[in-house]
Design an enzyme around this catalytic site. Structure first.
Site, PDB file in Angstrom:
ATOM      1  N   GLU A 248       0.889  -1.180   0.003  1.00  0.00           N
ATOM      2  CA  GLU A 248      -0.093   0.190  -0.005  1.00  0.00           C
ATOM      3  C   GLU A 248       0.877   1.278  -0.069  1.00  0.00           C
ATOM      4  O   GLU A 248       1.691   1.502   1.027  1.00  0.00           O
ATOM      5  CB  GLU A 248      -1.013  -0.039   1.170  1.00  0.00           C
ATOM      6  CG  GLU A 248      -1.722   1.160   1.244  1.00  0.00           C
ATOM      7  CD  GLU A 248      -2.327   1.539   2.692  1.00  0.00           C
ATOM      8  OE1 GLU A 248      -2.430   2.720   2.964  1.00  0.00           O
ATOM      9  OE2 GLU A 248      -2.757   0.515   3.452  1.00  0.00           O
ATOM     10  N   CYS A 285      -3.595   7.579   5.315  1.00  0.00           N
ATOM     11  CA  CYS A 285      -3.258   7.225   3.664  1.00  0.00           C
ATOM     12  C   CYS A 285      -4.598   7.616   3.020  1.00  0.00           C
ATOM     13  O   CYS A 285      -4.591   7.810   1.707  1.00  0.00           O
ATOM     14  CB  CYS A 285      -2.978   5.702   3.716  1.00  0.00           C
ATOM     15  SG  CYS A 285      -3.913   4.653   4.600  1.00  0.00           S
TER      16      CYS A 285
END
Length: 508
Positions: A248, A285
């Protein structure tokens, strides 16, 4: 238990007789940890659902039992605050318990049986297929979630649930917390009956590079920067025996707001945006980093003024690490240097302060220079982009890189079908209300998106995150006693499965 730490922090008894200083893990020590993981792997793979679920719940219970101790260490190292950190421990133990439920429910195995049919042309053998653990997994901790995406976080929980031992590369932003968490969880696992070597911890960049290349490791999970993730991805796929690397990475998480939405609820949208992009000092994020608003009328300038007003009085705060602290003003300065960009609120920050910043530009600049204006800037900043109608908006959205999320704020009368089509190509989760910060840990969650958001099609949060660390195996004409237990008829009846094309629910 198998970790590497300092003798001042941990006794030889709790580290398996191998006290190690703050220096990076040696190659010899890494080999030892890998060997232990390799021995543990078949035990995890063969464990029953009840055993595995018990081990996961024991780890969750241990984290909760040590909540106060862990939060103190985490706050000293990350400065995230006790309230945020206590909640994150709860999320982390909750993930472990969710995966215990996933294991018990059994559909993650994707069990399938085709009975033999000698009358078929050609004759068909009996085939039984299921998913099984890949083997030892490497997990790279993240800085911004020292519990939920760290030693005992979602990658570790899903890898263990899939039936694999885990070796974690500790993040340098919270080393003492990493060590203590690993001690607690590893001890809980072994006390509950899991084998030695179930969880290990290594430190140092070189150890991390060596870990992803170690022949024992069969998959890796990562949360972090595009640069760091891409380097590890290349190492993982460049091995003589390439392994899957589930990274990620970066995400700008675009938001589209229509004129009708601003007219209907502009104040609420402005305050919601500010709350979202400043949450955790902008270190999520899923932070909404670029927001497309209509120019003129009830759009661009008016909404920008609402956001600038809403951000007044919102406190910033310290960032997680020295590197992030240094990078934030550099990122703001890089964006602000573009001739199209104006600063609506805040100022170019100094290295010791991270105050909220709101920037503005337009679609022409974004289309011309996406590599500048659509680069993720980690911290409390968002970029408003003015658009001139549907075609202009769609052209600009095509410049947006793959993201974890995309948000669409519109009204029932808006024609947004084309916008939605682009957003769902660009992101793994599309929101129609609220804001993207905050990721529910559920069966249906998707936390992943097209590159550079992630390196794969899978989620790193939620029940289906387990799929990353499983591989399919089919057994042809196998004697019943040699089949894995879930594929034997007696146990098969107790889990969701498909037989001769017909899907059956569990009856046990």
């Amino acid at each position: 238990m198998s970790i590497t730490t300092s003798p001042e922090t941990t006794s030889p008894e709790t580290t398996g007789g191998a006290p190690i200083g703050a220096e990076p893990t040696s190659a010899a020590r890494l080999d030892e940890l890998a060997r232990r993981a390799a021995v543990a792997a078949p035990i995890w793979r063969a464990s029953t659902a009840a055993e595995r679920a018990t081990w996961l719940r024991a780890a969750a219970d241990a984290l909760d039992a040590h909540l106060d101790e862990l939060v103190v260490i985490a706050d000293e190292e990350t400065r995230l605050g006790a309230v945020r950190l206590r909640g994150e421990v709860g999320r982390t133990s909750g993930q472990l318990r969710l995966f215990a439920t996933v294991v018990e429910e059994g559909s993650y195995l994707e069990a399938i049986v085709d009975d033999a049919d000698p009358t078929a042309t050609p004759p068909r053998p009996e085939l039984r297929r299921m998913l099984t653990g890949v083997g030892p997994v490497a997990v790279f901790s993240a800085s911004n979630f020292p519990f939920a995406f760290s030693v005992a976080g979602g990658d570790t929980a899903s890898a263990l649930a899939a039936g694999n031992p885990v070796i974690v590369k500790a993040h340098s932003g919270h080393p003492r917390l990493s060590v203590r968490t690993a001690e607690i969880v590893a001890a809980a696992l072994t006390s509950a009956g899991a084998p030695e070597g179930s969880l290990a911890l290594v430190t140092g960049r070189e150890a991390g590079n060596a870990l992803v290349q170690h022949p024992v490791i069969q998959a890796a999970g990562f949360t972090g920067s595009v640069g760091g993730g891409r380097a590890l991805f290349d190492l993982a796929t460049g091995r003589p025996d390439p392994i899957p690397f589930y990274g990620e990475l970066g995400s700008v998480n675009p938001v589209v707001i229509t004129s009708a939405a601003i007219t209907a609820r502009g104040d609420a949208l402005a305050s919601g945006l500010v709350s979202s992009f400043t949450l955790g000092v902008g270190q999520f994020c899923t932070k909404p980093g670029v927001v497309f608003v209509p120019r003129g009328g009830a759009g661009g300038a008016e909404f920008g003024a609402l956001v600038a007003q809403a951000v007044q009085g919102v406190a910033g705060g310290p960032l997680l690490t020295d590197r992030i602290t240094e990078a934030f003003p550099e990122g703001i300065a890089h964006l602000a240097a573009d001739p199209s960009v104006s600063i609506l609120a805040g100022t170019v920050p100094t290295p010791d302060a991270a105050q909220p910043v709101v920037l503005a530009t337009d679609t022409a600049a974004v289309i011309a220079r996406p590599e500048v204006l659509l680069e993720e800037c980690f911290g409390p900043v968002t970029l408003l982009v003015a658009y001139d109608g549907p075609d202009d908006l769609l052209a600009a959205l095509e410049s947006v890189p793959g993201s974890l999320t995309a948000t669409l704020h519109s009204e029932p009368g808006d024609d947004v079908a084309d916008v939605l089509e682009v957003l769902q190509r660009k992101a793994g989760r599309v929101l129609f209300a609220g804001w993207p910060t905050g990721v529910a840990v559920t069966w249906s969650q998707q936390h992943g998106g097209p590159w550079p958001a992630t390196t794969s099609l899978h989620t790193s949060v939620g029940a289906t995150a387990i799929r990353r660390f499983l591989r399919p195996v089919a057994f042809q004409d196998a004697p019943a006693h040699l089949l894995p237990a879930p594929l034997r008829d007696a146990e098969l009846a107790g889990i969701p499965h498909r037989r001769n094309g017909v899907l059956s629910s569990a009856t046990g």
